[in-house]
Design an enzyme around this catalytic site. Structure first.
Site, PDB file in Angstrom:
ATOM      1  N   LYS A  26      -9.002  13.882   4.804  1.00  0.00           N
ATOM      2  CA  LYS A  26      -9.406  12.765   3.922  1.00  0.00           C
ATOM      3  C   LYS A  26     -10.552  11.954   4.527  1.00  0.00           C
ATOM      4  O   LYS A  26     -11.008  11.000   3.918  1.00  0.00           O
ATOM      5  CB  LYS A  26      -8.211  11.840   3.667  1.00  0.00           C
ATOM      6  CG  LYS A  26      -7.357  12.223   2.466  1.00  0.00           C
ATOM      7  CD  LYS A  26      -6.444  11.051   2.051  1.00  0.00           C
ATOM      8  CE  LYS A  26      -5.892  11.200   0.657  1.00  0.00           C
ATOM      9  NZ  LYS A  26      -5.036  10.046   0.268  1.00  0.00           N
ATOM     10  N   SER A  29      -6.555   2.857  -2.376  1.00  0.00           N
ATOM     11  CA  SER A  29      -7.275   2.630  -1.122  1.00  0.00           C
ATOM     12  C   SER A  29      -8.759   2.961  -1.284  1.00  0.00           C
ATOM     13  O   SER A  29      -9.618   2.249  -0.770  1.00  0.00           O
ATOM     14  CB  SER A  29      -6.659   3.484  -0.012  1.00  0.00           C
ATOM     15  OG  SER A  29      -5.306   3.169   0.146  1.00  0.00           O
ATOM     16  N   ARG A  77       2.488   5.285  -9.171  1.00  0.00           N
ATOM     17  CA  ARG A  77       1.737   4.263  -9.912  1.00  0.00           C
ATOM     18  C   ARG A  77       1.642   4.625 -11.385  1.00  0.00           C
ATOM     19  O   ARG A  77       2.061   3.892 -12.249  1.00  0.00           O
ATOM     20  CB  ARG A  77       0.327   4.108  -9.324  1.00  0.00           C
ATOM     21  CG  ARG A  77       0.291   3.491  -7.942  1.00  0.00           C
ATOM     22  CD  ARG A  77      -1.055   3.640  -7.315  1.00  0.00           C
ATOM     23  NE  ARG A  77      -1.402   5.054  -7.190  1.00  0.00           N
ATOM     24  CZ  ARG A  77      -2.571   5.509  -6.785  1.00  0.00           C
ATOM     25  NH1 ARG A  77      -3.531   4.673  -6.505  1.00  0.00           N
ATOM     26  NH2 ARG A  77      -2.787   6.808  -6.675  1.00  0.00           N
ATOM     27  N   HIS A  87       1.212  -0.738  -1.444  1.00  0.00           N
ATOM     28  CA  HIS A  87       2.061  -0.142  -0.400  1.00  0.00           C
ATOM     29  C   HIS A  87       3.039  -1.194   0.141  1.00  0.00           C
ATOM     30  O   HIS A  87       4.212  -0.906   0.351  1.00  0.00           O
ATOM     31  CB  HIS A  87       1.207   0.363   0.775  1.00  0.00           C
ATOM     32  CG  HIS A  87       0.318   1.541   0.471  1.00  0.00           C
ATOM     33  ND1 HIS A  87      -1.042   1.508   0.647  1.00  0.00           N
ATOM     34  CD2 HIS A  87       0.610   2.797   0.022  1.00  0.00           C
ATOM     35  CE1 HIS A  87      -1.558   2.697   0.333  1.00  0.00           C
ATOM     36  NE2 HIS A  87      -0.589   3.494  -0.054  1.00  0.00           N
TER      37      HIS A  87
HETATM   38  N1  COA Z   1       0.167   1.019  -4.377  1.00  0.00           N
HETATM   39  C1  COA Z   1      -1.148   1.205  -4.294  1.00  0.00           C
HETATM   40  N2  COA Z   1      -1.730   2.371  -4.011  1.00  0.00           N
HETATM   41  C2  COA Z   1      -0.921   3.403  -3.791  1.00  0.00           C
HETATM   42  C3  COA Z   1       0.474   3.305  -3.865  1.00  0.00           C
HETATM   43  C4  COA Z   1       1.015   2.040  -4.165  1.00  0.00           C
HETATM   44  N3  COA Z   1       2.320   1.846  -4.249  1.00  0.00           N
HETATM   45  N4  COA Z   1       1.001   4.498  -3.613  1.00  0.00           N
HETATM   46  C5  COA Z   1      -0.015   5.324  -3.410  1.00  0.00           C
HETATM   47  N5  COA Z   1      -1.174   4.663  -3.521  1.00  0.00           N
HETATM   48  C6  COA Z   1      -2.515   5.228  -3.421  1.00  0.00           C
HETATM   49  C7  COA Z   1      -3.217   4.973  -2.132  1.00  0.00           C
HETATM   50  O1  COA Z   1      -3.946   3.772  -2.218  1.00  0.00           O
HETATM   51  C8  COA Z   1      -4.107   6.195  -1.997  1.00  0.00           C
HETATM   52  O2  COA Z   1      -5.297   5.996  -2.737  1.00  0.00           O
HETATM   53  P1  COA Z   1      -6.603   6.920  -2.529  1.00  0.00           P
HETATM   54  O3  COA Z   1      -6.266   8.269  -3.065  1.00  0.00           O
HETATM   55  O4  COA Z   1      -7.600   6.209  -3.327  1.00  0.00           O
HETATM   56  O5  COA Z   1      -6.888   6.941  -1.058  1.00  0.00           O
HETATM   57  C9  COA Z   1      -3.293   7.295  -2.697  1.00  0.00           C
HETATM   58  O6  COA Z   1      -2.390   6.627  -3.541  1.00  0.00           O
HETATM   59  C10 COA Z   1      -2.433   8.117  -1.797  1.00  0.00           C
HETATM   60  O7  COA Z   1      -2.427   7.593  -0.493  1.00  0.00           O
HETATM   61  P2  COA Z   1      -1.198   7.311   0.394  1.00  0.00           P
HETATM   62  O8  COA Z   1      -0.173   6.497  -0.301  1.00  0.00           O
HETATM   63  O9  COA Z   1      -1.728   6.737   1.655  1.00  0.00           O
HETATM   64  O10 COA Z   1      -0.550   8.734   0.628  1.00  0.00           O
HETATM   65  P3  COA Z   1      -1.176  10.197   0.694  1.00  0.00           P
HETATM   66  O11 COA Z   1      -1.022  10.854  -0.650  1.00  0.00           O
HETATM   67  O12 COA Z   1      -2.524  10.190   1.313  1.00  0.00           O
HETATM   68  O13 COA Z   1      -0.120  10.839   1.702  1.00  0.00           O
HETATM   69  C11 COA Z   1       1.009  12.585   2.881  1.00  0.00           C
HETATM   70  C12 COA Z   1      -0.015  12.211   1.816  1.00  0.00           C
HETATM   71  C13 COA Z   1       0.771  11.849   4.175  1.00  0.00           C
HETATM   72  C14 COA Z   1       2.410  12.237   2.392  1.00  0.00           C
HETATM   73  C15 COA Z   1       0.900  14.102   3.085  1.00  0.00           C
HETATM   74  O14 COA Z   1      -0.452  14.432   3.332  1.00  0.00           O
HETATM   75  C16 COA Z   1       1.727  14.559   4.288  1.00  0.00           C
HETATM   76  O15 COA Z   1       2.925  14.647   4.196  1.00  0.00           O
HETATM   77  N6  COA Z   1       1.045  14.837   5.413  1.00  0.00           N
HETATM   78  C17 COA Z   1       1.696  15.271   6.653  1.00  0.00           C
HETATM   79  C18 COA Z   1       1.376  16.727   6.942  1.00  0.00           C
HETATM   80  C19 COA Z   1       2.208  17.630   6.062  1.00  0.00           C
HETATM   81  O16 COA Z   1       3.408  17.727   6.183  1.00  0.00           O
HETATM   82  N7  COA Z   1       1.524  18.357   5.151  1.00  0.00           N
HETATM   83  C20 COA Z   1       2.156  19.289   4.237  1.00  0.00           C
HETATM   84  C21 COA Z   1       2.653  18.609   3.009  1.00  0.00           C
HETATM   85  S1  COA Z   1       3.554  19.752   1.969  1.00  0.00           S
END
Ligand code: COA
Length: 159
Positions: free
Chosen positions: A41, A128, A90, A17
């Site tokens: 989550k 994560s 990724r 990140h």
């Molecule tokens: N490097 C390392 N890991 C990464 C990464 C990177 N560049 N990019 C993503 N990841 C990993 C994270 O470590 C995480 O791993 P995990 O699944 O093991 O926990 C996973 O990818 C995704 O996590 P994160 O990057 O924190 O994002 P997310 O997918 O959890 O985020 C939101 C989702 C917040 C964007 C989405 O839920 C949202 O928009 N929520 C707001 C409410 C909403 O509008 N909902 C309707 C959506 S249509």
């Protein structure tokens, strides 16, 4: 001023990140990191802890803002007048979810656009959840996460 929203759960923020934010900071005037509460989550770190860890991990950067996201992302866009969203990719398997998320958001808010940055190959395997699993079993996480996160993980899982 060209701003971008980088949304995520960041439970916790990893070096992957941080790398995405560092590169975005060179492309945009301001990067707004929106930390989703995302109770579904069942995060290990609460929202305030995740925000504090991001702030500590991004101290070396300017033009960065870390905020809590407690509403729909599209509502946050409208409230802040920022319609560009950044996500890191990724591996190919990330694409399917990201494509769906992007299209769903665009269906709600047609003005929005998603920009994808490929995760640096040396961070491509980090997630994560894996980092939390390693910490929970007393493994060393310091090569995968910023120092503040490594310390916070040790505090969550004392030996
Ligand atoms: N490097 C390392 N890991 C990464 C990464 C990177 N560049 N990019 C993503 N990841 C990993 C994270 O470590 C995480 O791993 P995990 O699944 O093991 O926990 C996973 O990818 C995704 O996590 P994160 O990057 O924190 O994002 P997310 O997918 O959890 O985020 C939101 C989702 C917040 C964007 C989405 O839920 C949202 O928009 N929520 C707001 C409410 C909403 O509008 N909902 C309707 C959506 S249509």
């Amino acid at each position: 001023m060209v701003q971008v929203i980088y949304p995520g759960t960041f439970d916790p923020v990893t070096n992957g990140h941080v790398n995405i934010v560092e590169r975005a900071a060179a492309l945009f005037d301001q990067v707004v990191i929106a930390v989703a509460r995302n109770e579904k989550k069942m995060p290990l770190f609460n929202l305030d802890e995740r925000i504090a860890l991001l702030e500590q991990s991004l101290r070396h950067l300017t033009h960065i803002k870390v905020v809590g996201l407690q509403m729909l992302l599209t509502h946050f866009m409208r409230e802040n007048g920022i319609y560009t969203v950044l996500r890191g990719l990724r591996v190919v398997s990330d694409f399917e979810y990201e494509f769906q998320l992007s299209n769903m958001n665009k269906a709600i808010e047609p003005k929005m656009e998603t920009i994808f940055l490929p995760t640096d190959e040396k961070h491509g395997y980090i997630s994560s959840s894996l980092v939390k699993e390693i910490a929970s079993l007393q493994g060393d996480t310091h090569t995968f996460v910023p120092p503040a996160v490594s310390r916070a993980l040790r505090a969550k899982y004392p030996a």
